[in-house]
Design a protein around this motif. Structure first.
Motif, short mmCIF file in Angstrom:
data_model
loop_
_atom_site.label_atom_id
_atom_site.label_comp_id
_atom_site.label_asym_id
_atom_site.label_seq_id
_atom_site.Cartn_x
_atom_site.Cartn_y
_atom_site.Cartn_z
N ALA A 266 0.93 -1.28 -0.06
CA ALA A 266 -0.04 -0.03 0.13
C ALA A 266 0.96 1.26 0.03
CB ALA A 266 -0.88 -0.06 1.11
N MET A 267 1.84 1.17 0.80
CA MET A 267 2.76 2.40 0.92
C MET A 267 3.49 2.73 -0.50
SD MET A 267 4.29 4.32 3.26
CE MET A 267 5.29 5.63 3.29
N ARG A 268 3.76 1.69 -1.37
CA ARG A 268 4.18 1.78 -2.56
C ARG A 268 3.26 2.35 -3.40
NH1 ARG A 268 4.83 -1.24 -7.26
NH2 ARG A 268 6.50 -0.58 -8.62
N GLU A 269 2.16 1.58 -3.54
CA GLU A 269 1.10 2.40 -4.40
C GLU A 269 0.59 3.62 -4.30
OE1 GLU A 269 0.15 0.87 -7.26
OE2 GLU A 269 1.13 -0.79 -7.24
N ALA A 272 2.52 6.55 -5.46
CA ALA A 272 3.00 6.24 -6.72
C ALA A 272 3.26 7.48 -7.65
CB ALA A 272 2.07 5.50 -7.45
N GLY A 273 2.54 8.74 -7.13
CA GLY A 273 2.68 9.97 -8.00
C GLY A 273 4.04 10.73 -7.64
N TYR A 274 4.64 10.32 -6.53
CA TYR A 274 5.73 11.26 -6.29
C TYR A 274 6.84 10.43 -5.73
CZ TYR A 274 8.88 15.01 -4.59
OH TYR A 274 9.91 15.81 -4.44
N LEU A 275 6.84 9.92 -4.49
CA LEU A 275 8.02 9.05 -3.90
C LEU A 275 8.32 7.82 -4.72
CD1 LEU A 275 7.99 8.89 -0.08
CD2 LEU A 275 9.75 9.96 -1.56
N THR A 276 7.55 7.04 -5.23
CA THR A 276 7.62 5.84 -5.99
C THR A 276 8.26 6.19 -7.20
OG1 THR A 276 5.77 4.95 -4.94
CG2 THR A 276 6.81 3.81 -6.96
N VAL A 277 7.67 7.06 -8.16
CA VAL A 277 8.53 7.47 -9.25
C VAL A 277 9.71 8.08 -9.16
CG1 VAL A 277 7.39 9.78 -9.57
CG2 VAL A 277 7.88 8.32 -11.58
N MET A 278 9.92 8.83 -8.00
CA MET A 278 11.09 9.55 -7.58
C MET A 278 12.47 8.63 -7.44
SD MET A 278 12.46 12.11 -5.11
CE MET A 278 12.28 10.98 -3.60
#
Length: 471
Positions: A266-269, A272-278
């Motif tokens: 859940a944390m990753r999804e 997704a719009g900022y930390l994950t893509v970064m």
């Protein structure tokens, strides 16, 4: 007598009045204790020394936007009282200070000719911090976009703004990195996008379509990456850089292996719009599928820039967003609803869940192999009215901090790489749409006179720092 000095005297009296620090679990040697603020919330002096207007100046002066009809025109007058405020930090025993630089002080038009007097203030601030043994940690963008950037380009709706931000970042870091060794690029992309560009509750007060919101989010992430690249080429060798994000926090409702794994997914999804893509250089498939036709428009080069390697990740941690359960569905997790009886602090959005400050850095370290994490903000608002004796007995804040720091110590004891903690905030300030109605400081500010008074929580924080353990 102030709360700070009163508590110190009491601690010296009586053999059993002060517990043996060795009886408490400690933080790692060299753990960095600090405080945090932001430019528009404390500086004031909005029309001095060539500063240009920001989107927050315009927003705060729009009728109906600020609950108490105040603004940051004067705020806490830190621009003129910064030496006094540094002595407040020194009295706490802090060794670091996270502040933000006002883009419109340095570039009143957002681009073009720099304003030397604007950067002079930050030169004086940095020199005074170092003279008092306090490390400066600078944030380049804490939401005070130059109004001209909003007027000319539409602010973060345009790709011109990330480019201008990178130029500003290069200018500032080339001149300060001889003394400032840590820079945060952008503070809380998530809130700036959601409240400022979707809900209209923060500056610039926009209510964009879903597609517009996703494009703004992408441009802010792109601005982060462009700034990282600019700093690598402009700043002194060894300068460290990273973001400061209020990540969507996901906590296992019950700490079973299944729920822990579900919370990590859940944390990753949900980021997704900022930390994950970064951190990964790609948007998740679920994020793009859910956005559908409203997904941001981007190139492969954009993703490469956004994911430029960083030296650390800053995390602003206040409240749990979701308690997570494992679930047999497409996402692999379910979000438990909050009951009406869940406790809240004075700020209604702030639900105290101390375990959040354990799980967020643990997830970030585990998901993306981050080697250095700073808690860049954590704290709570309170009523904070002086008692008849003049002291502020903010025991609710002490309760909050004690429980959160206990969970943070749990994280560091298990090897989660948290390098330091910046308490929000040093002093009461202009709290965005709430004006001066929400007080987050460990120093009380009389907004009529500017007088600073230590609250009881200042004594708590000073003792915690002195022991390097929760007081």
């Amino acid at each position: 007598m102030s709360t700070l000095s009163t508590a110190s005297g009491q601690a010296r009296r009586g053999r059993n009045s002060k517990p043996d620090p060795r009886s408490r679990a400690t933080f790692p040697n060299g753990f960095l204790w600090g405080t945090a603020t932001s430019s528009y919330q404390i500086e004031g002096a909005v029309n001095e020394d060539g500063r240009g207007p920001s989107i927050w100046d315009s927003f705060a002066h729009t009728p109906g936007k600020i609950s108490d009809r105040s603004s940051g025109d004067t705020a806490t007058d830190h621009y003129h009282r910064y030496k006094e405020d540094i002595q407040l930090m020194k009295a706490l025993g802090t060794r670091a200070y996270r502040f933000s630089i006002a883009w419109p002080r340095v570039f009143p038009e957002g681009t073009g000719a720099a304003n030397p007097k604007g950067l002079d203030f930050y030169n004086r601030l940095v020199d005074e911090l170092l003279a008092n043994g306090i490390q400066p940690f600078a944030t380049l963008y804490h939401w005070d976009l130059p109004q001209t950037m909003q007027d000319r380009f539409g602010g973060w709706t345009s790709r011109d703004t990330p480019k201008a931000f990178a130029d500003y970042a290069a200018h500032v870091t080339s001149r300060l990195s001889d003394r400032v060794r840590h820079f945060f690029t952008i503070n809380e992309c998530s809130r700036h996008v959601y409240l400022g560009h979707r809900e209209g509750a923060d500056a610039p007060g926009l209510k964009l379509s879903p597609a517009g919101v996703n494009q703004v989010r992408h441009h802010i992430a792109l601005g982060h990456g462009m700034a990282v690249q600019a700093i690598r080429t402009s700043a002194r060798a060894g300068t460290k850089v990273g973001p400061a994000e209020n990540a969507v926090s996901c906590i296992p409702a019950v700490e079973t292996p299944e729920n822990i794994r579900a919370a990590e997914i859940a944390m990753r999804e949900l980021n997704a719009g900022y930390l994950t893509v970064m951190m990964e250089g790609k948007y998740t498939e679920a994020f793009l599928a859910q956005a559908g036709k409203d997904a941001p428009k981007f190139t492969a080069e954009d993703l490469r820039i956004i994911s430029a390697p960083v030296d650390f990740v800053g995390l602003n941690v206040y409240t749990p967003d979701h308690y997570v359960l494992a679930a047999d569905n497409e996402r692999g997790f379910a979000l438990a609803p909050f009951p009406a009886s869940f406790p809240r602090m004075k700020a209604g959005w702030l639900r105290p869940g101390p375990e959040v400050i354990y799980w967020v850095p643990r997830h970030v370290a585990g998901l993306w192999n981050v080697k250095s994490i700073y808690i860049t903000e954590n704290g709570t608002s309170g009523s904070d009215q002086p008692a008849p004796d003049g002291n502020v007995y903010d025991t609710d804040r002490i309760m909050y901090l004690r429980n959160y720091l206990t969970q943070l110590q749990r994280a560091t004891s298990q090897g989660v790489p948290v390098s330091g903690y910046f308490l929000w905030s040093l002093m009461d300030n202009f709290e965005w749409g709430d004006g001066f109605e929400q007080r987050f400081g460990v120093y009380h500010v009389d907004f009529d006179t500017g007088r600073r008074t230590p609250k009881l929580s200042a004594s708590f924080y000073r003792e915690t720092i002195a022991r390097n353990a929760v007081a």
